[in-house]
Motif scaffolding. Sequence first.
Motif, short mmCIF file in Angstrom:
data_model
loop_
_atom_site.label_atom_id
_atom_site.label_comp_id
_atom_site.label_asym_id
_atom_site.label_seq_id
_atom_site.Cartn_x
_atom_site.Cartn_y
_atom_site.Cartn_z
N GLY A 10 -4.52 -84.83 -36.61
CA GLY A 10 -4.88 -83.58 -37.25
C GLY A 10 -4.06 -83.30 -38.49
O GLY A 10 -3.21 -84.10 -38.90
N ASP A 17 -10.81 -76.84 -38.56
CA ASP A 17 -11.03 -77.69 -37.38
C ASP A 17 -10.12 -78.92 -37.34
O ASP A 17 -10.17 -79.67 -36.38
CB ASP A 17 -12.50 -78.10 -37.26
CG ASP A 17 -12.96 -79.02 -38.38
OD1 ASP A 17 -12.19 -79.24 -39.34
OD2 ASP A 17 -14.09 -79.52 -38.30
N GLU A 18 -9.30 -79.11 -38.37
CA GLU A 18 -8.34 -80.22 -38.35
C GLU A 18 -7.02 -79.82 -37.68
O GLU A 18 -6.15 -80.67 -37.47
CB GLU A 18 -8.06 -80.70 -39.77
CG GLU A 18 -9.27 -81.29 -40.46
CD GLU A 18 -8.99 -81.67 -41.89
OE1 GLU A 18 -7.97 -82.35 -42.14
OE2 GLU A 18 -9.77 -81.28 -42.79
N GLU A 85 -12.74 -90.34 -31.10
CA GLU A 85 -12.25 -89.72 -32.33
C GLU A 85 -10.77 -90.03 -32.53
O GLU A 85 -10.33 -90.32 -33.65
CB GLU A 85 -12.50 -88.22 -32.30
CG GLU A 85 -12.16 -87.53 -33.61
CD GLU A 85 -12.51 -86.06 -33.64
OE1 GLU A 85 -12.55 -85.50 -34.75
OE2 GLU A 85 -12.73 -85.46 -32.56
N GLU A 89 -9.13 -92.14 -35.72
CA GLU A 89 -8.11 -91.61 -36.62
C GLU A 89 -6.83 -92.44 -36.54
O GLU A 89 -6.18 -92.67 -37.58
CB GLU A 89 -7.81 -90.14 -36.30
CG GLU A 89 -6.85 -89.52 -37.30
CD GLU A 89 -6.67 -88.02 -37.14
OE1 GLU A 89 -5.53 -87.55 -37.33
OE2 GLU A 89 -7.66 -87.32 -36.84
N TRP A 151 -18.31 -82.70 -30.78
CA TRP A 151 -17.49 -81.92 -31.69
C TRP A 151 -17.00 -80.65 -30.99
O TRP A 151 -17.73 -79.98 -30.27
CB TRP A 151 -18.27 -81.52 -32.94
CG TRP A 151 -17.42 -80.81 -33.94
CD1 TRP A 151 -16.66 -81.37 -34.92
CD2 TRP A 151 -17.20 -79.40 -34.03
NE1 TRP A 151 -15.99 -80.41 -35.62
CE2 TRP A 151 -16.29 -79.18 -35.09
CE3 TRP A 151 -17.67 -78.31 -33.31
CZ2 TRP A 151 -15.87 -77.91 -35.46
CZ3 TRP A 151 -17.23 -77.04 -33.67
CH2 TRP A 151 -16.34 -76.86 -34.74
N TYR A 154 -9.70 -78.83 -31.36
CA TYR A 154 -8.64 -79.59 -30.70
C TYR A 154 -7.92 -78.72 -29.67
O TYR A 154 -7.81 -77.50 -29.84
CB TYR A 154 -7.61 -80.06 -31.72
CG TYR A 154 -8.06 -81.17 -32.63
CD1 TYR A 154 -8.87 -82.21 -32.18
CD2 TYR A 154 -7.65 -81.20 -33.96
CE1 TYR A 154 -9.26 -83.23 -33.02
CE2 TYR A 154 -8.03 -82.22 -34.82
CZ TYR A 154 -8.84 -83.24 -34.33
OH TYR A 154 -9.22 -84.26 -35.17
N VAL A 172 -19.15 -85.96 -33.39
CA VAL A 172 -18.24 -86.08 -34.51
C VAL A 172 -18.58 -87.31 -35.35
O VAL A 172 -18.94 -88.35 -34.82
CB VAL A 172 -16.78 -86.18 -34.02
CG1 VAL A 172 -15.82 -86.38 -35.19
CG2 VAL A 172 -16.40 -84.94 -33.22
N ARG A 174 -16.77 -89.45 -38.77
CA ARG A 174 -15.48 -89.57 -39.45
C ARG A 174 -15.60 -90.47 -40.68
O ARG A 174 -16.48 -91.31 -40.78
CB ARG A 174 -14.45 -90.17 -38.50
CG ARG A 174 -13.93 -89.21 -37.42
CD ARG A 174 -13.26 -87.99 -38.04
NE ARG A 174 -12.37 -87.32 -37.13
CZ ARG A 174 -11.04 -87.34 -37.23
NH1 ARG A 174 -10.44 -88.02 -38.19
NH2 ARG A 174 -10.30 -86.68 -36.36
N THR A 187 -8.09 -87.35 -41.63
CA THR A 187 -8.06 -86.24 -40.68
C THR A 187 -9.31 -85.35 -40.79
O THR A 187 -9.54 -84.51 -39.91
CB THR A 187 -6.83 -85.35 -40.93
OG1 THR A 187 -6.84 -84.87 -42.29
CG2 THR A 187 -5.54 -86.13 -40.69
N ARG A 189 -12.94 -83.94 -40.46
CA ARG A 189 -13.91 -84.07 -39.37
C ARG A 189 -15.28 -83.60 -39.83
O ARG A 189 -15.41 -82.55 -40.45
CB ARG A 189 -13.48 -83.24 -38.17
CG ARG A 189 -12.06 -83.49 -37.70
CD ARG A 189 -11.66 -82.52 -36.61
NE ARG A 189 -12.31 -82.87 -35.34
CZ ARG A 189 -12.51 -82.00 -34.35
NH1 ARG A 189 -12.15 -80.73 -34.50
NH2 ARG A 189 -13.09 -82.40 -33.22
N TYR A 191 -19.58 -83.38 -38.41
CA TYR A 191 -20.38 -83.37 -37.18
C TYR A 191 -21.85 -83.40 -37.54
O TYR A 191 -22.26 -82.99 -38.62
CB TYR A 191 -20.04 -82.16 -36.30
CG TYR A 191 -20.22 -80.82 -36.97
CD1 TYR A 191 -21.45 -80.16 -36.91
CD2 TYR A 191 -19.18 -80.21 -37.65
CE1 TYR A 191 -21.62 -78.92 -37.52
CE2 TYR A 191 -19.34 -78.98 -38.26
CZ TYR A 191 -20.56 -78.34 -38.18
OH TYR A 191 -20.73 -77.12 -38.80
#
Length: 212
Positions: A10, A17-18, A85, A89, A151, A154, A172, A174, A187, A189, A191
């Motif tokens: 993140g 949303d990160e 996810e 990352e 999605w 976190y 999700v 990426r 990082t 995101r 959807y």
Amino acid sequence: LIPTGAFYMGSAHGLTDEAPIHPVAVSAFYIDRHEVSRVAYHQYLRSQNLANESTLTDPDHPVTLITWNDARDYCRWLGKRLPTEAEWEFAARGTAGRPYPWGKKQPTSTLARFGGQFKEPLAVGTLPQGATPEGLLHMAGNVAEWVQDWWGPYQEGKAKNPTGPAEGDYKVVRGGSWEPAADLRPTARGYHSPDRGSAYIGFRCARDASPP
């Protein structure tokens, strides 16, 4: 092979949303070096009696317009799966939390296909200067990529091999893409509905590493 490791997933400087930044431990796994190409996906369709040779164009380009469900089924056909996810990352950032898959340099046309300069992605296996230290290509730009997770926000606290919410409305994606507004930060995101494909979305497969 991406060895077992841990990182901070993140960002505090991106979209809502990160956040929050949270520690994640990931077990060793394998992930494809390239996005799945059209010719590779075409071979799968032919094995299912769903395509013939005349339907294939630009074979070396990443396959797009594929639903999440179809991407999952392709990976299963090979004995693989979509990456989570967290795995995606971690593969893009490493234990040091690289700001981009290749390192600290800002994106350029020699590192990634982005910004809508061209109206299609590049062929898989191109732009080697933009690879991760492990040799993964196009983890930023070109086409965004489906991952396993639904999605959702976190959860705070330490996690090991997180898989996201148990259910949801969107899956999700990426990695940004070649579209003008795409964000290439690892990082970031996105959807999308799992039942609809997109010209901006492709995928790559992963699988668990064998126990040592």
